[in-house]
Design a protein around this motif. Structure first.
Motif, PDB file in Angstrom:
ATOM      1  N   ILE A 109      46.189  27.983  41.672  1.00 15.58           N
ATOM      2  CA  ILE A 109      47.360  27.865  40.793  1.00 15.58           C
ATOM      3  C   ILE A 109      47.877  29.253  40.427  1.00 15.58           C
ATOM      4  O   ILE A 109      49.083  29.498  40.473  1.00 15.58           O
ATOM      5  N   GLU A 110      46.969  30.175  40.091  1.00 19.71           N
ATOM      6  CA  GLU A 110      47.381  31.544  39.777  1.00 19.71           C
ATOM      7  C   GLU A 110      48.085  32.190  40.958  1.00 19.71           C
ATOM      8  O   GLU A 110      49.109  32.851  40.802  1.00 19.71           O
ATOM      9  N   ARG A 111      47.519  31.997  42.154  1.00 19.77           N
ATOM     10  CA  ARG A 111      48.123  32.559  43.362  1.00 19.77           C
ATOM     11  C   ARG A 111      49.503  31.966  43.608  1.00 19.77           C
ATOM     12  O   ARG A 111      50.455  32.672  43.926  1.00 19.77           O
ATOM     13  N   SER A 112      49.633  30.660  43.422  1.00 18.60           N
ATOM     14  CA  SER A 112      50.924  30.000  43.592  1.00 18.60           C
ATOM     15  C   SER A 112      51.949  30.521  42.589  1.00 18.60           C
ATOM     16  O   SER A 112      53.104  30.786  42.946  1.00 18.60           O
ATOM     17  N   TYR A 115      53.059  33.969  43.670  1.00 12.70           N
ATOM     18  CA  TYR A 115      54.016  33.913  44.784  1.00 12.70           C
ATOM     19  C   TYR A 115      55.401  33.514  44.277  1.00 12.70           C
ATOM     20  O   TYR A 115      56.412  34.078  44.702  1.00 12.70           O
ATOM     21  N   GLU A 116      55.440  32.546  43.375  1.00 13.76           N
ATOM     22  CA  GLU A 116      56.716  32.105  42.817  1.00 13.76           C
ATOM     23  C   GLU A 116      57.371  33.236  42.024  1.00 13.76           C
ATOM     24  O   GLU A 116      58.576  33.478  42.148  1.00 13.76           O
ATOM     25  N   ASP A 119      58.798  35.719  44.448  1.00 12.01           N
ATOM     26  CA  ASP A 119      60.020  35.200  45.069  1.00 12.01           C
ATOM     27  C   ASP A 119      61.220  35.328  44.134  1.00 12.01           C
ATOM     28  O   ASP A 119      62.307  35.720  44.554  1.00 12.01           O
ATOM     29  N   VAL A 120      61.021  34.996  42.859  1.00  8.55           N
ATOM     30  CA  VAL A 120      62.117  35.095  41.888  1.00  8.55           C
ATOM     31  C   VAL A 120      62.539  36.554  41.717  1.00  8.55           C
ATOM     32  O   VAL A 120      63.732  36.866  41.708  1.00  8.55           O
ATOM     33  N   CYS A 121      61.564  37.452  41.621  1.00  6.41           N
ATOM     34  CA  CYS A 121      61.890  38.877  41.482  1.00  6.41           C
ATOM     35  C   CYS A 121      62.642  39.377  42.713  1.00  6.41           C
ATOM     36  O   CYS A 121      63.610  40.139  42.586  1.00  6.41           O
TER      37      CYS A 121
END
Length: 182
Positions: A109-112, A115-116, A119-121
């Motif tokens: 969950i932390e890794r996900s 990544y999110e 992606d937003v940055c």
């Protein structure tokens, strides 16, 4: 030559998932000798006569694979069903904690989430193009939760200036996002 290797991470629910590795052809006698010497050194004195030198590289890896699988199996075989069920009414005197048997996917969950976040940055940096300092400001204040006062002190800029830049960035991102939706 292709050989099949079993890594502990590739054992899922008791099923072996092998990784195939291609090794250039050559003489593997040194590798086989080292393996034989290691197994001979690890063997108990009464079992040393039973240890034999592997004839092929695949045979050596099959021995290692079975050892790896048996180690995994020994550790995971009882995790599914605890011997004594957990009871909330304290009638069982046993210290069984069933929570240890549930999978912990917090790292996944932390890794996900990471990544999110990345992606937003990246999307913000792409939208703002050459104004990377604006992107850094927006990410620090609006996403990471830094206060405008803190960010202004770090940058050596006034709070009012930061606030105005944030409004312009929000407007620009809104236009960029609406154009991407069409």
């Amino acid at each position: 030559m292709k050989i099949r290797v079993l890594y502990e991470d590739n054992i899922k629910n008791g099923h072996k998932n092998y990784t195939t590795i291609e090794i250039p052809d050559g003489d593997y006698s040194v590798m086989l000798d080292i393996d034989y010497e290691q197994r001979l050194a690890e063997a108990k004195p009464e079992k040393k006569a039973e240890v034999q030198r592997c004839k092929t590289l695949q045979e050596m890896f099959d021995l290692m694979n079975s050892k790896e699988y048996n180690h995994w199996r020994r550790y995971h075989r009882h995790l599914g069903n605890p011997k004594t069920p957990y009871r909330k009414d304290d009638q069982a005197e046993d210290e069984t904690d069933v929570m240890d048997t549930f999978a912990d996917n917090s790292q996944e969950i932390e890794r996900s989430n990471q990544y999110e976040y990345e992606d937003v940055c990246q999307w913000i940096r792409t939208a703002l193009g050459k104004k990377q300092d604006w992107a850094d400001m927006f990410i620090a204040v609006r996403i990471d939760g830094m206060s405008i006062r803190e960010y202004a002190q770090i940058c050596g800029d006034s709070e009012n200036n930061i606030t105005q830049k944030l409004k312009r960035v929000e407007k620009k991102l809104q236009v960029f996002f609406q154009n991407r939706q069409i």
